[in-house]
Scaffold this active site. Structure first.
Site, PDB file in Angstrom:
ATOM      1  N   GLU A   6       8.035  88.667  20.020  1.00  0.00           N
ATOM      2  CA  GLU A   6       7.486  90.012  19.946  1.00  0.00           C
ATOM      3  C   GLU A   6       6.053  90.379  20.504  1.00  0.00           C
ATOM      4  OE1 GLU A   6       8.367  91.878  16.358  1.00  0.00           O
ATOM      5  OE2 GLU A   6      10.553  91.715  16.624  1.00  0.00           O
ATOM      6  N   GLU A  63      17.679  89.582  16.883  1.00  0.00           N
ATOM      7  CA  GLU A  63      17.184  90.241  15.471  1.00  0.00           C
ATOM      8  C   GLU A  63      17.994  91.416  14.919  1.00  0.00           C
ATOM      9  OE1 GLU A  63      13.175  90.144  14.115  1.00  0.00           O
ATOM     10  OE2 GLU A  63      12.690  88.508  15.090  1.00  0.00           O
TER      11      GLU A  63
END
Length: 202
Positions: free
Chosen positions: A24, A93
């Site tokens: 991320e 995720e």
């Protein structure tokens, strides 16, 4: 080197099919400007130089440097499309819940919502989905990873912090997985055609 030595990568006959570098970073990269781009390029080159024989991924990194694959993290990834049309649609995720903050409510995501998000993802061309978390855990000592986060990392996961079944979530997902497995061929073969009907129905 340790993983290669133990022959754990799929290219060596092991079970590891993907590897990840960075997580991320795309969410925080912009303020770093050219240095941020330089850093992510360095990460990609370093990872690729390890020659592990399985694809590398970068989560939440739009249009990552080649040969890194872009992936989605979030509550829903059915509408997600990688910038590179040759990249498979990967959901690394799928948040089954959330972490618990001191004084905050217990995080909760319904079994129905979670199962729907998975079914919808595969219906819309998804190729790989990973629960985060499938098994809750515990942050021991000072490893909670953020301000005011408790040591429990139960995450409202299908298996709780102690390994117990979190019902109805665990059972609901088991039934969904059985259905998806039974129609695997249909989901992974043929061409998808979309037809627009009235009232925003497709």
């Amino acid at each position: 080197d340790m993983v290669k030595k133990e022959k754990l990568f799929a290219s060596q006959g092991g079970n590891i099919i993907l590897a990840q570098v960075e997580n991320e970073y795309g969410n925080v990269m912009e303020p770093y400007g050219d240095e941020g781009k330089s850093y992510i390029n360095w990460c990609a080159q370093m990872a690729d130089s390890l020659d592990i024989g399985v694809p590398w991924i970068m989560c939440q990194q739009a249009a990552p440097p080649k040969p890194m694959l872009e992936t989605c993290n979030g509550w829903y990834c059915d509408e997600y499309k990688p910038k590179d049309p040759n990249t498979p649609k990967l959901w690394t995720e799928n948040w089954t819940g959330w972490f618990k903050s001191w004084g905050g409510a217990d995080p909760f995501r319904t079994a129905e919502d979670l199962a729907y998000s998975v079914a919808r993802f595969f219906q819309k061309g998804g190729t790989l989905q990973n629960y985060y978390m499938y098994h809750g855990g515990t942050n021991f000592g000072r490893t909670s990873g953020g301000p005011y986060i408790t040591t429990t990392y139960d995450y409202n996961a299908p298996l709780d912090e102690y390994g117990n079944l979190n019902q109805p979530k665990w059972g609901h997902l088991k039934q969904l997985h059985d259905v998806l497995h039974s129609i695997e061929y249909i989901l992974t073969n043929g061409d998808v055609k979309n037809e627009k009907l009235s009232n925003l129905v497709m």
